[in-house]
Scaffold this motif. Structure first.
Motif, PDB file in Angstrom:
ATOM      1  N   VAL A 130      13.991   8.397  -9.114  1.00 50.88           N
ATOM      2  CA  VAL A 130      13.831   7.350 -10.133  1.00 50.88           C
ATOM      3  C   VAL A 130      13.565   7.966 -11.503  1.00 50.88           C
ATOM      4  N   CYS A 184      11.852   9.464  -3.555  1.00 53.26           N
ATOM      5  CA  CYS A 184      12.271   8.325  -4.391  1.00 53.26           C
ATOM      6  C   CYS A 184      11.706   8.440  -5.799  1.00 53.26           C
ATOM      7  N   VAL A 224      10.696  -0.085  -5.786  1.00 53.21           N
ATOM      8  CA  VAL A 224      10.526   1.189  -6.490  1.00 53.21           C
ATOM      9  C   VAL A 224       9.107   1.289  -7.050  1.00 53.21           C
TER      10      VAL A 224
END
Length: 101
Positions: free
Chosen positions: A25, A21, A62
């Motif tokens: 991102v 992730c 996030v």
């Protein structure tokens, strides 16, 4: 201080997922996707409240994943620095683990 790897099972799965992730991102496509979503969200005021809530939750998730990745990388870097201090005869051993004091 132990090595920066997780125990088998959920923690190692989560570490791999958080790393993936974090990579996604940081990619340009993620930024552009967010810009497009913001423009679309502003174009439809009826769903704007839902859009803002969704973005808030995603931002929070996030941030947690990125912090997990940063913590893991920091532990790895610290382990490497501690090892360099240990093998250097002129280094002060008192500095090993100083970040915990």
């Amino acid at each position: 201080m132990g090595l920066p790897h997780g125990a088998p099972g959920v923690s190692s799965w989560f570490a791999r997922f958080a790393e993936w992730c974090s990579d996604q991102v940081g990619a340009p496509w993620f930024f552009l996707t967010n810009v497009v979503l913001c423009v679309v969200g502003m174009a439809f005021p009826a769903g704007y409240d839902f859009f803002i809530a969704l973005i808030s939750v995603l931002t929070w998730l996030v941030a947690i994943l990125i912090q997990t990745t940063q913590n893991r990388q920091e532990r790895g870097l610290q382990a490497k620095l501690d090892e360099l201090i240990r093998v250097n005869e002129r280094a002060r051993d008192s500095l090993i683990g100083i970040e915990k004091r």
